[in-house]
Design an enzyme around this catalytic site. Structure first.
Site, PDB file in Angstrom:
ATOM      1  CG  HIS A   1      -0.333   0.200   2.533  1.00  0.00           C
ATOM      2  ND1 HIS A   1      -0.075  -0.844   3.393  1.00  0.00           N
ATOM      3  CD2 HIS A   1       0.090   1.319   3.180  1.00  0.00           C
ATOM      4  CE1 HIS A   1       0.472  -0.373   4.506  1.00  0.00           C
ATOM      5  NE2 HIS A   1       0.579   0.941   4.396  1.00  0.00           N
TER       6      HIS A   1
ATOM      7  CG  ASP B   1       0.019  -4.140   2.692  1.00  0.00           C
ATOM      8  OD1 ASP B   1       0.479  -3.487   1.727  1.00  0.00           O
ATOM      9  OD2 ASP B   1      -0.247  -3.641   3.801  1.00  0.00           O
TER      10      ASP B   1
ATOM     11  N   GLY C   1       3.431   5.647   9.169  1.00  0.00           N
ATOM     12  CA  GLY C   1       4.824   5.921   8.858  1.00  0.00           C
ATOM     13  C   GLY C   1       5.713   4.728   9.129  1.00  0.00           C
TER      14      GLY C   1
ATOM     15  CB  SER D   1       3.349   1.447   6.253  1.00  0.00           C
ATOM     16  OG  SER D   1       2.069   1.380   6.792  1.00  0.00           O
TER      17      SER D   1
ATOM     18  CB  SER E   1       0.284  -5.109   6.679  1.00  0.00           C
ATOM     19  OG  SER E   1      -0.920  -4.819   5.997  1.00  0.00           O
TER      20      SER E   1
END
Length: 500
Positions: free
Chosen positions: A239, A266, A344, A346, A361
């Site tokens: 993402h 993801d 942030g 991620s 994720s």
């Protein structure tokens, strides 16, 4: 006794000798007395010393003493090696495994009470349950298919919970969730609906500390450095960016997203330019943790996360194979943890000991009030895109100066042919040397085969219960090839080869 699957015949004889399998019994069946039969025991080497800072982080985040933290890591190491071997032995009876309590007691579930003897012989606690893990996975997969047809309302999360032998479905509205379960056509007896206030979201698009930028706007965190042939790069969350999106780091040009999948999955990978050098390290804020492989840790294991917003935090693995619904759609096959995270973080690293686990994720909560976070398993990303995890393994003695070096990534039970799925030929007699370096905590094997004109014959093999193997074979001229086998555990390997 060395429990190696050298051939299908020997494997069948071994399994028959262990008397595993048979008809399923119900949960709560009477226990079977433990055995001391050494033939049932999976051999395990002493646990390696924990990387710097890991014990201290477990003391801080799990409330353990130094002694308890070290004991926990030792038990987790042992369980990670025993789990794949026990899974293979129990076959269709296998109902999952997990670690329990501060001491990380290894628990193994089965649908057949006759498996208890082999489980307890390895120091694990046996649980006899109603549903096999394969049965529960089929229920979860049916829910996944239903979610792909229509995103479920007020149903943020579902997963196989091996500790309760159920597929747990979290719900904001029990009636709507029950309708989702009924529409999926699954066995209601295998499902448990629980109330939840969790509202997962993708952790992206906000500034972090140790981060990379996407298209000079949003930011995420690097997962793990990888290679693909001669190309360097890193894995991260899907993402965070689509294929073709550009990345920068520290204000400098960095790379381009090569492939990305979200929702459904993801994960993504970024190819970097020549100015960036991959290192087998995870930022510990401050300091670093080395990456030695990617063997998946069992449920209940401790796990730590590194991200650009909140830094370094630890917790435990709750469940593997979890399905989570974000506003953008459902993501399947992630691992649920108690580690906190914030936007942030991620794409950032999840690591257990020195073994890479996955990339961040999404999650719920934050690192002030607590919460939970889900990670996409790293081995799935590596296999999907043909990537090799960058690790800091030390080559076995005798591997220095190899004429040729090859690398790859294997899932547990898989094998690869080297060089490059082909063979090499020598016109002289002499010594053939192969040096294999596998991920720490795994059991990788190496075999040398020679072509006899019609088939490949094994002429030498290294099958110790270790990650590293060395072969020295004095052979005649001809065609040869190496077979690398991930007998137990998974991750990246390096093979050094020298020929006459």
């Amino acid at each position: 006794m060395r429990l190696k699957r050298v051939a299908a015949t020997s494997c069948a004889v071994l399994l028959a000798a262990l008397s595993l399998g048979g008809t399923a019994s119900t949960a709560g069946a009477s226990p079977v007395s433990p055995t001391t039969d050494d033939a049932l025991v999976v051999p395990v080497e002493p646990a390696p010393i924990a990387p710097e800072g890991v014990v201290e982080a477990l003391q801080r985040d799990l409330g353990l003493t130094e002694t308890a933290a070290k004991a926990r890591l030792a038990n987790e190491y042992r369980a990670a090696i025993q789990e794949p071997a026990l899974r293979q032995r129990l076959g269709a009876d296998w109902a999952g495994a997990w670690l329990s309590g501060d001491s990380a007691q290894f628990v193994v579930a089965t649908t057949d009470r006759r498996d208890v003897r082999a489980i307890e012989a390895n120091g694990a606690t046996a649980r006899v349950v109603a549903h096999s893990l394969a049965d529960l996975d089929r229920v979860r997969e049916a829910l996944d298919r239903s979610a792909l047809r229509r995103t479920p309302a007020d149903t943020p999360l579902w997963y196989v919970d091996v500790t309760t032998n159920k597929v747990v479905v979290q719900s904001h509205d029990s009636a709507r969730t029950r309708a989702f379960v009924v529409d999926s056509g699954v066995d209601a007896a295998a499902v448990e609906i629980v109330p939840s206030t969790v509202r997962p979201r993708a952790l992206a698009d906000l500034r972090g500390g140790d981060a990379y930028n996407i298209n000079n706007s949003s930011r995420c965190s690097i997962g793990f450095p990888i290679t693909r042939g001669a190309q360097n790069g890193f894995v991260t969350a899907g993402h965070c960016g689509r294929a073709g999106a550009t990345t920068t780091g520290n204000g400098a040009a960095q790379g381009t997203f090569q492939a990305s999948s979200f929702p459904g999955n993801d994960y993504a990978w970024v190819a970097t330019n020549a100015n960036w050098t991959p290192r087998p390290l995870v930022n510990r804020y401050p300091g670093t943790v080395p990456v030695a492989g990617s063997t998946q840790a069992p449920a209940g294991s401790s796990i730590c996360r590194s991200g650009s917003t909140t830094g370094w935090h630890c917790g435990t693995i709750q469940q593997h194979n979890t399905s989570v619904t974000y506003p953008q759609g459902t993501v399947t096959g992630v691992t649920r943890t108690t580690v906190c995270a914030e936007p942030g973080d991620s794409g950032g690293s999840f690591i257990s000991g020195s073994q890479a686990q996955g990339v961040t994720s999404g999650g719920s909560g934050n690192c002030s009030s607590g919460g939970e976070t889900y990670h996409q398993p790293v081995n799935e990303i590596l296999q999907t895109y043909g990537l090799t995890l960058v690790t800091g393994n030390t080559p076995p003695t005798g591997c220095a100066g190899a004429q040729n070096t090859y690398s790859g990534t294997l899932a547990s039970g898989a094998q690869a042919i080297q060089p490059n799925n082909s063979y090499y030929e020598t016109t002289a007699s002499g010594t053939h040397t192969g040096c294999l370096t596998g991920p720490v905590g795994t059991d990788f094997d190496l075999a040398l085969q020679k072509w006899n004109g019609s088939t490949w014959n094994e002429v030498a093999a290294g099958t110790t219960p270790q990650a590293n193997e060395t072969i020295n074979h004095n052979g005649a001229a001809g065609r040869y090839r190496y077979v690398v086998h991930a007998y137990s555990g998974s991750g990246g390997y390096t093979l050094g080869v020298s020929k006459p």
